[in-house]
Design a protein around this motif. Structure first.
Motif, PDB file in Angstrom:
ATOM      1  N   ASP A  98       9.054  -0.547  -4.716  1.00 28.26           N
ATOM      2  CA  ASP A  98       8.235  -2.395  -4.333  1.00 28.26           C
ATOM      3  C   ASP A  98       8.393  -2.894  -5.564  1.00 28.26           C
ATOM      4  O   ASP A  98       6.714  -2.524  -6.008  1.00 28.26           O
ATOM      5  CB  ASP A  98       6.643  -2.600  -2.795  1.00 28.26           C
ATOM      6  N   ARG A 107      -1.273  -3.337  14.578  1.00 21.64           N
ATOM      7  CA  ARG A 107      -2.026  -3.430  12.491  1.00 21.64           C
ATOM      8  C   ARG A 107      -2.726  -2.094  12.245  1.00 21.64           C
ATOM      9  O   ARG A 107      -2.399  -1.502  12.121  1.00 21.64           O
ATOM     10  CB  ARG A 107      -3.332  -5.005  13.462  1.00 21.64           C
ATOM     11  N   VAL A 135       4.375 -10.362   9.050  1.00 18.80           N
ATOM     12  CA  VAL A 135       3.311 -10.370   7.554  1.00 18.80           C
ATOM     13  C   VAL A 135       2.462 -12.134   6.978  1.00 18.80           C
ATOM     14  O   VAL A 135       1.740 -11.648   6.374  1.00 18.80           O
ATOM     15  CB  VAL A 135       4.497 -10.119   6.845  1.00 18.80           C
ATOM     16  N   GLY A 173      -0.756 -11.532   8.412  1.00 21.21           N
ATOM     17  CA  GLY A 173      -1.759 -10.689   7.945  1.00 21.21           C
ATOM     18  C   GLY A 173      -1.795  -9.535   9.195  1.00 21.21           C
ATOM     19  O   GLY A 173      -2.499  -8.527   8.561  1.00 21.21           O
ATOM     20  N   SER A 186       1.703  -5.474   6.309  1.00 16.93           N
ATOM     21  CA  SER A 186       2.111  -6.031   5.043  1.00 16.93           C
ATOM     22  C   SER A 186       4.051  -6.069   5.345  1.00 16.93           C
ATOM     23  O   SER A 186       4.292  -5.346   6.064  1.00 16.93           O
ATOM     24  CB  SER A 186       2.072  -5.014   3.626  1.00 16.93           C
ATOM     25  N   LEU A 187       4.413  -6.650   3.712  1.00 14.65           N
ATOM     26  CA  LEU A 187       6.100  -6.765   4.294  1.00 14.65           C
ATOM     27  C   LEU A 187       6.705  -5.412   4.253  1.00 14.65           C
ATOM     28  O   LEU A 187       7.890  -4.934   4.911  1.00 14.65           O
ATOM     29  CB  LEU A 187       7.321  -7.843   2.976  1.00 14.65           C
TER      30      LEU A 187
END
Lengths: 415, 333
Positions: A20, A283, A327, A330, A333-334
């Motif tokens: 990343d 999540r 994303v 929240g 994450s991406l």
């Protein structure tokens, strides 16, 4: 245009390898030739992608039509196709034909019908279907009502290493229902089934998967109770995964008010408490696969009184943008979202894809995670039956590359 | 046969500055404010008087207007009531029944709606078996649409005629205890009545076997009872609903005789209600299944035929009010 392509300046995300960061990614012919900081080779076509994100091409796990134009516009390079075709994919020859139906723009990975005619009665030839290219088997738009048939299916599929994809609605309880029991269904006078019909189906199928050692994927888990059943099964060691579409994460049963038939989905939309529970399921990692459930339907199918309209939504073109909403909020994450949209479905269905590692197929999506737009069903490539019509969103696909070929490019970008 | 006493009509007060009825269509009670409901009831009073006046029951205010009654589901009394209402006001009334419709030939509902619209009707009255069908048609046509019953959703003119009946017999609606009994789950009459009666301040009760009670009734401010004796206690009005025979053979209740034993309206059970209780039924009645025939025929307590009478008056009021804009009535154009 196969040749060498270098995409420079973008944030390259590969959940499979954990990469990343900003890098140059080089494509050589049909495969990924490397990710790194070195200069692009002089003979390569250079694509300046500063400010954008490069990720593995999206894998849409569970679509009802191999709709290539819509898929490419949505950054999708592979579709796992449901067996609910006409005729149903219950013959090896039909599976083989379906596998080629996306050429040359989209890889299509068919799920074979679990039972003949998807009737839930007799096992289909799933071993032969696997040899013909099926990556799993599916019960179709409905659950298999008969527990004995389901038990045998799971036992049999396990021997062939095929993941069984099921629809989690207890069949008798949900027969004829078009909405979830509650105040909205009562006010609108819609035939409704209780939300716990989902948990009943999940509890049965997880227990059967446990007894047989089969791999089970529940394409849509949409209730708090259903998610609790998945968590409990997983804690016991059952090989079960859960998926969802953006609709059940973003809409509740209020969307049905005014008899909006575009919000007629299967399973039906749930109440707000269940919607929030589904977000928690994403999540905490209970839900690992996000798919579009892409089901383009004609005006004749949808412009009907609510209960007479067919259930389903066109979702391929909005999958990424709506996912990016998670994303921004929240929830994930991406890289986590990219995994839900590519790496995780690839793993679940044994596809050599969903990765940008050296030698992997050059299936990529290049997108701007922040570019704003408004969802407009009339501008879709194909049917526009989206429950999100008119919704402002953000996240535009700029480039879709499949097997080294650019199969879609945003008209405004680079213009 | 002497008529039971009826209370003189009084005009209800409108909040200042509001239009008495700003709607293009009559799709349901859900869209109506309490004063709009009262306005329609007030308007209906004059038609009750005219309809009773003798031989000359005619008013020409809808002369030249075309009314289509498009009934995609079988009906006798509602269709007849709307037809008489239109004709008494001078409209040209045309009926489209299920058997004569091209819906059976595979035409979609919207195509049918566009076909009807192309004939330039001035009002369309629709009954359809699917909830929401009438609203869908109303979005596609250029004239007022009146809902004559859509699926389990709403039947607004039935609720209005029930309210008019109650108001004339009891002099008011606010503060009355109304028990609606029977197949609530499948009833559009119950859904429209819950909203109308609660909106006008009645205390509304739903009485049914648990299999015929939908969830979410608290959202209507309705109290549910599965014990009919408890549900009828002190009721000023008892509204019985029709139970479809196909729902009595084991699917929702075990048998008609068991249903009548526990949920039928008998003298003994009615004794739990207020002494001056008013008994209502939207018809057609299943005598001996949901209601004892003798109660239905007792004119002092039963308002069943009066409901039919009020139905014509209420529908005349709705047709008149909804066409005022296109007729250029002063203050409505």
């Amino acid at each position: 245009m196969t040749g060498r392509i270098a995409i420079t300046g973008a944030r390259v995300i590969c959940p499979a390898s954990g990469h990343d960061g900003v890098a140059t990614i080089l494509i050589d012919g049909r495969t990924v030739a490397g990710i790194g900081q070195s200069e692009a080779p002089s003979d390569a076509t250079v694509i300046d992608a500063r400010g954008l994100v490069v990720a593995p091409g999206l894998i849409d796990a569970g679509v009802f039509k191999a709709d290539t134009a819509a898929a490419n516009a949505g950054g999708i390079t592979r579709m796992v196709l449901m067996p609910d075709q006409s005729p149903p994919l219950d013959e090896p020859a039909l599976v083989a034909y379906a596998q080629g139906s996306g050429k040359p723009d989209v890889w299509v990975h068919p799920l074979a019908a679990a039972t003949r005619g998807l009737k839930g009665e007799e096992l289909a030839e799933i071993g032969l279907a696997k040899a013909a290219g099926a990556v799993g088997v599916a019960t179709g738009r409905k659950a298999i009502a008969d527990a004995r048939v389901m038990h045998r299916l799971l036992a049999y599929a396990r021997a062939f290493g095929l993941t069984v994809v099921t629809h989690a609605e207890e069949a008798a309880l949900t027969a004829g229902a078009v909405a979830t029991t509650g105040e909205y269904a009562t006010r609108l006078g819609l035939a409704a089934a209780p939300a716990f019909a989902e948990a009943l189906a999940i509890i049965r199928d997880c227990r059967l998967a446990e007894a047989t050692g089969a791999a089970l994927h529940i394409r849509q888990v949409t209730t708090a109770e259903g998610l609790a059943a998945v968590r409990a099964a997983r804690a016991r060691g059952v090989d079960v995964t859960a998926g969802i579409t953006p609709a059940h994460l973003m809409l509740n049963d209020m969307a049905v008010a005014g008899f909006r038939s575009f919000a007629r989905l299967s399973p039906p939309l749930r109440d707000e408490r269940d919607r929030l529970a589904a977000i928690e399921g994403v999540r905490d990692g209970t839900i690992t696969i996000l798919s579009s459930g892409h089901d383009p339907l004609s005006q004749e199918d949808k412009r009907q009184p609510f209960a007479d309209a067919r259930a389903g939504m066109a979702g391929a073109e909005t999958l990424l943008a709506l996912g990016l909403g998670l994303v921004r909020d929240g929830v994930v994450s991406l890289p986590g979202l990219v995994a839900m949209l590519s790496t995780n479905p690839a793993r679940r269905f044994g596809l050599v894809a969903g990765t940008l590692q050296l030698g992997a197929p050059a299936d990529l999506v290049v997108f701007d995670p922040d570019a704003p737009w408004r969802i407009d069903g009339h501008r879709f490539h194909g049917a526009g039956n989206t429950p999100f019509d008119g919704l402002p969103t953000a996240g535009r696909v700029r480039l879709t590359i499949k097997g080294g070929d650019i199969v879609w490019e945003d008209q405004v970008w680079r213009a | 046969m002497s008529r039971p006493p009826s209370h003189p009509a009084q005009r209800s007060a409108l909040p200042s500055g509001v239009h008495p009825f700003p709607h293009d269509h009559l799709l349901g009670i859900a869209q109506l404010k309490p004063w709009e409901i009262a306005f329609l009831l007030d308007e209906a009073e004059q038609w009750v008087e005219m309809n009773r006046a003798g031989a000359a029951k005619h008013d020409g205010r809808l002369a030249g207007l075309t009314q289509i009654n498009a009934f995609f589901e079988n009906s006798t009394r509602t269709l007849l009531s709307f037809e008489i209402a239109g004709k008494r006001l001078g409209a040209d009334v045309v009926n489209l029944g299920v058997s004569g419709s091209s819906v059976k030939k595979g035409e979609t509902l919207l195509d049918t709606a566009l076909t009807l619209n192309a004939m330039h009707p001035d009002m369309i009255v629709i009954r359809h078996a699917s909830s929401g069908a009438v609203q869908l048609i109303s979005e596609k046509v250029g004239c007022p649409v009146l809902n004559a019953g859509d699926g389990r959703h709403e039947h607004p003119t039935q609720a209005l005629l029930d309210a008019l009946t109650i108001r004339r017999r009891k002099g008011r609606i606010a503060g009355l205890r109304v028990a609606i009994c029977g197949d609530i789950l499948h009833s559009r009459v119950a859904r429209s009545n819950f909203q109308l009666l609660a909106s006008l301040g009645a205390e509304v009760r739903a009485v049914a076997p648990p299999t015929l009670l939908p969830e979410g009734l608290d959202g209507y401010a309705v109290t549910s009872f599965t014990d009919m004796d408890a549900g009828l206690a002190g009721a000023d009005v008892v509204m019985m609903l029709r139970l479809q025979t196909e729902r009595m053979e084991g699917a929702y209740v075990p048998s008609p005789r068991e249903y009548f034993r526990f949920y039928g309206l008998t003298e003994a059970r009615l004794a739990k209600a207020a002494p001056d209780v008013l008994v209502m039924h939207p018809g057609p009645m299943n005598r001996g299944v949901e209601i004892d025939g003798a109660i239905a025929d007792d004119i002092a307590r039963s308002a069943v035929t009066e409901q039919v009478e009020m139905g014509v008056a209420v529908r005349m009021a709705c047709l008149d009010v909804l066409t005022r804009r296109r007729r250029g009535v002063e203050g409505w154009a």
